[in-house]
Design a protein around this motif. Structure first.
Motif, PDB file in Angstrom:
ATOM      1  N   ARG A   1       0.817  -1.200   0.000  1.00 35.03           N
ATOM      2  CA  ARG A   1       0.000   0.000   0.000  1.00 35.03           C
ATOM      3  C   ARG A   1       0.852   1.252   0.000  1.00 35.03           C
TER       4      ARG A   1
ATOM      5  N   VAL B   1       3.666   1.853  -1.300  1.00 29.19           N
ATOM      6  CA  VAL B   1       4.123   2.181  -2.653  1.00 29.19           C
ATOM      7  C   VAL B   1       2.973   2.753  -3.470  1.00 29.19           C
ATOM      8  N   GLU B   2       1.818   2.138  -3.359  1.00 33.52           N
ATOM      9  CA  GLU B   2       0.681   2.632  -4.125  1.00 33.52           C
ATOM     10  C   GLU B   2       0.290   4.045  -3.686  1.00 33.52           C
ATOM     11  N   TYR B   3       0.226   4.243  -2.378  1.00 34.83           N
ATOM     12  CA  TYR B   3      -0.136   5.572  -1.879  1.00 34.83           C
ATOM     13  C   TYR B   3       0.875   6.609  -2.345  1.00 34.83           C
TER      14      TYR B   3
ATOM     15  N   LEU C   1       2.691   6.552  -5.071  1.00 36.50           N
ATOM     16  CA  LEU C   1       2.508   6.826  -6.497  1.00 36.50           C
ATOM     17  C   LEU C   1       1.251   7.647  -6.744  1.00 36.50           C
ATOM     18  N   ILE C   2       0.188   7.322  -6.021  1.00 41.60           N
ATOM     19  CA  ILE C   2      -1.048   8.088  -6.167  1.00 41.60           C
ATOM     20  C   ILE C   2      -0.786   9.558  -5.834  1.00 41.60           C
TER      21      ILE C   2
ATOM     22  N   ARG D   1       1.414  11.283  -8.490  1.00 38.02           N
ATOM     23  CA  ARG D   1       0.668  11.609  -9.706  1.00 38.02           C
ATOM     24  C   ARG D   1      -0.266  12.785  -9.468  1.00 38.02           C
ATOM     25  N   HIS D   2      -0.880  12.796  -8.289  1.00 35.83           N
ATOM     26  CA  HIS D   2      -1.764  13.904  -7.950  1.00 35.83           C
ATOM     27  C   HIS D   2      -1.005  15.233  -7.993  1.00 35.83           C
TER      28      HIS D   2
ATOM     29  N   LEU E   1      12.147   2.846 -11.437  1.00 40.99           N
ATOM     30  CA  LEU E   1      11.229   2.201 -10.503  1.00 40.99           C
ATOM     31  C   LEU E   1      11.941   1.346  -9.462  1.00 40.99           C
TER      32      LEU E   1
ATOM     33  N   PHE F   1      11.272   1.949  -5.573  1.00 41.58           N
ATOM     34  CA  PHE F   1      10.786   0.923  -4.654  1.00 41.58           C
ATOM     35  C   PHE F   1      11.728   0.779  -3.470  1.00 41.58           C
TER      36      PHE F   1
ATOM     37  N   ASP G   1       7.010   7.521 -15.810  1.00 44.65           N
ATOM     38  CA  ASP G   1       6.217   6.672 -16.697  1.00 44.65           C
ATOM     39  C   ASP G   1       4.877   6.304 -16.054  1.00 44.65           C
ATOM     40  N   ILE G   2       4.850   6.309 -14.734  1.00 45.01           N
ATOM     41  CA  ILE G   2       3.614   5.972 -14.040  1.00 45.01           C
ATOM     42  C   ILE G   2       2.780   7.200 -13.717  1.00 45.01           C
TER      43      ILE G   2
END
Ligand code: SF4
Ligand code: SF4
Lengths: 132, 132
Positions: free
Chosen positions: A6, A8-10, A12-13, A16-17, A77, A81, A129-130
């Motif tokens: 999570r 990592v996902e948070y 990236l989110i 991007r925001h 990436l 990570f 890229d993400i």
DNA sequence: TTTATATCCGATATAAATTATCGGATATAT
DNA sequence: ATATATCCGATAATTTATATCGGATATAAA
């Protein structure tokens, strides 16, 4: 198995925001947490961590928040990570060799090949890229 | 994060061990467990599971054990991981969509690209590539 | 100067996944 | 019959991931 965390996902989110705003505008933890339905305190920790890694920077006080500091296209990436989650590897023995089987392990070499493939794949992509 | 489980490693170790013997000779759980220093009961469970998936077959009784049943060069690593560990995916939402963020997630599509890359990488290798 | 809104930070609690163990049944070669 | 295996469901222990708490610090704006 083989999942992103999570954290990592948070991360990236949030990146991007922030990237979708003008370069010097800031985003508060609360703003991001409510917008994406992420637990506030966890996101706070995550953002603090990224700030410590110099990926983003914190602006204190009211109307403060975070903004992007690093060049996201310069961070691949695999690096990302590792900054967020620590050492990367399919098996413990690739970064921390206290495995009961290591003396007699018959698959370490073949798995290392796969591990290299995986890490090369992550190295070939940038955070941008993400987040783009 | 992004690690193989012990179950997968034990499975591969056992398969490689068996593959180095003549086609019809069997290997007992105890033999493999002591040789590689793997907890006996866990290995037993792991082998039972592979037998149920028809990768190996069990021979009961004294002087019994397991031997390879499937053609290992016909099983790619993505299949193998799913047989041993279940669904494969970098994020839950790729096989089980109960994520709090899914409504507003801004990274699902880019992560899916990475996910596809990873799975293709695993599909391009067979179990035999590791056990040989 | 006061107040409200932020981040910061260490410590801890909760939940989930992984790893390991137990107890007893069943099959079969000798 | 007996010893050696696998089989199987249930559960325990450990580790990792996820979430929360409490209180300090910084600062823009009223
Ligand atoms: S079992 Fe082999 S590959 Fe896995 S961690 Fe131990 S030594 Fe490394
Ligand atoms: S945060 Fe986005 S990518 Fe991750 S599981 Fe939820 S929907 Fe999927």
């Amino acid at each position: 198995m083989l999942k992103l965390t999570r954290k990592v996902e948070y991360s990236l989110i949030a990146l991007r925001h922030m990237q979708r705003k003008s370069i010097d505008s800031v985003s508060s933890t609360k703003e991001i947490a409510t917008h994406y339905n992420i637990p506030l305190e966890i996101l706070a920790k995550t953002l603090q961590h990224m700030a410590k890694e110099n990926i983003i920077e914190a602006i204190n006080g009211p109307r403060g928040g975070y903004r992007i500091k690093a060049k996201l296209n310069n961070i691949n990436l695999a690096e990302f990570f590792e900054k967020v989650e620590g050492p990367l590897g399919l098996s413990d023995c690739f970064y921390d060799a206290n495995c009961m089987q290591i003396e007699h392990c018959n698959i370490r070499t073949p798995i290392q090949r796969i591990n290299d493939n995986m890490i090369n794949m992550f190295r070939s992509m940038s955070v941008q890229d993400i987040t783009n």
